[in-house]
Design a protein around this motif. Structure first.
Motif, PDB file in Angstrom:
ATOM      1  N   UNK A 167     -43.882 -97.356  -3.010  1.00  0.00           N
ATOM      2  CA  UNK A 167     -42.881 -96.513  -2.360  1.00  0.00           C
ATOM      3  C   UNK A 167     -42.431 -95.346  -3.232  1.00  0.00           C
ATOM      4  N   UNK A 168     -42.970 -95.245  -4.434  1.00  0.00           N
ATOM      5  CA  UNK A 168     -42.508 -94.240  -5.389  1.00  0.00           C
ATOM      6  C   UNK A 168     -42.646 -92.830  -4.838  1.00  0.00           C
ATOM      7  N   UNK A 169     -43.788 -92.509  -4.247  1.00  0.00           N
ATOM      8  CA  UNK A 169     -44.024 -91.161  -3.734  1.00  0.00           C
ATOM      9  C   UNK A 169     -43.026 -90.813  -2.626  1.00  0.00           C
ATOM     10  N   UNK A 170     -42.772 -91.724  -1.722  1.00  0.00           N
ATOM     11  CA  UNK A 170     -41.824 -91.484  -0.643  1.00  0.00           C
ATOM     12  C   UNK A 170     -40.399 -91.318  -1.143  1.00  0.00           C
ATOM     13  N   UNK A 171     -40.027 -92.102  -2.135  1.00  0.00           N
ATOM     14  CA  UNK A 171     -38.680 -91.999  -2.686  1.00  0.00           C
ATOM     15  C   UNK A 171     -38.503 -90.678  -3.423  1.00  0.00           C
TER      16      UNK A 171
ATOM     17  N   UNK B  40     -37.916 -87.975  -0.801  1.00  0.00           N
ATOM     18  CA  UNK B  40     -36.542 -88.002  -0.292  1.00  0.00           C
ATOM     19  C   UNK B  40     -35.551 -87.452  -1.308  1.00  0.00           C
ATOM     20  N   UNK B  41     -35.766 -87.813  -2.566  1.00  0.00           N
ATOM     21  CA  UNK B  41     -34.875 -87.358  -3.628  1.00  0.00           C
ATOM     22  C   UNK B  41     -34.950 -85.841  -3.796  1.00  0.00           C
ATOM     23  N   UNK B  42     -36.158 -85.297  -3.749  1.00  0.00           N
ATOM     24  CA  UNK B  42     -36.334 -83.848  -3.889  1.00  0.00           C
ATOM     25  C   UNK B  42     -35.693 -83.116  -2.715  1.00  0.00           C
TER      26      UNK B  42
ATOM     27  N   UNK C 184     -43.131 -82.389  -1.190  1.00  0.00           N
ATOM     28  CA  UNK C 184     -43.606 -82.579  -2.551  1.00  0.00           C
ATOM     29  C   UNK C 184     -45.000 -83.167  -2.482  1.00  0.00           C
ATOM     30  N   UNK C 185     -45.980 -82.446  -3.035  1.00  0.00           N
ATOM     31  CA  UNK C 185     -47.365 -82.907  -3.055  1.00  0.00           C
ATOM     32  C   UNK C 185     -47.828 -82.886  -4.505  1.00  0.00           C
TER      33      UNK C 185
ATOM     34  N   UNK D 248     -33.875 -80.701 -13.759  1.00  0.00           N
ATOM     35  CA  UNK D 248     -32.677 -81.177 -14.469  1.00  0.00           C
ATOM     36  C   UNK D 248     -31.863 -82.112 -13.582  1.00  0.00           C
ATOM     37  N   UNK D 249     -31.731 -81.752 -12.320  1.00  0.00           N
ATOM     38  CA  UNK D 249     -30.962 -82.569 -11.377  1.00  0.00           C
ATOM     39  C   UNK D 249     -31.650 -83.909 -11.114  1.00  0.00           C
ATOM     40  N   UNK D 250     -32.987 -83.898 -11.085  1.00  0.00           N
ATOM     41  CA  UNK D 250     -33.752 -85.119 -10.836  1.00  0.00           C
ATOM     42  C   UNK D 250     -33.839 -86.007 -12.071  1.00  0.00           C
TER      43      UNK D 250
END
Length: 98
Positions: free
Chosen positions: A24-28, A31-33, A54-55, A85-87
């Motif tokens: 699920x890392x890519x999907x999360x 969503x975060x971005x 995000x690709x 920085x935010x991520x």
């Protein structure tokens, strides 16, 4: 069936492992971005944003306004830096505005 552990863990410490195990890392990250794009750029820019994708390490932003696209293209490096920085880590290395 997995053996039960009697130790206590915080949920925020376990979630990264759950994401990895269930792929699920890519999907999360996506969503975060999307969430951070909205919070950093503000309501004005978000209202002209059609999609945030995000690709890999490339962030694709589709905008309704050609004027806004041109304006944002001058600050691509700054936008990438602010988002990373935010991520909290370097998710994004390239920004493409469509």
């Amino acid at each position: 069936m997995a053996k039960r552990q009697n130790e206590f863990f915080k949920l925020k410490d376990l979630l990264p492992d759950v994401y990895k195990e269930n792929k699920l890392t890519k999907g999360m990250q996506q969503l975060l971005v999307e969430e951070k794009w909205g919070s950093i750029m503000g309501k004005g820019v978000v209202s002209y944003t059609q999609s945030v994708t995000l690709n890999g390490k490339t962030l694709y932003i589709k905008l309704n306004s050609s004027v806004l696209r041109e304006e944002l293209s001058y600050g691509k490096e700054k936008i990438i830096k602010m988002l990373n920085e935010e991520l909290g880590e370097k998710f994004i290395s390239k920004l493409i505005l469509n």
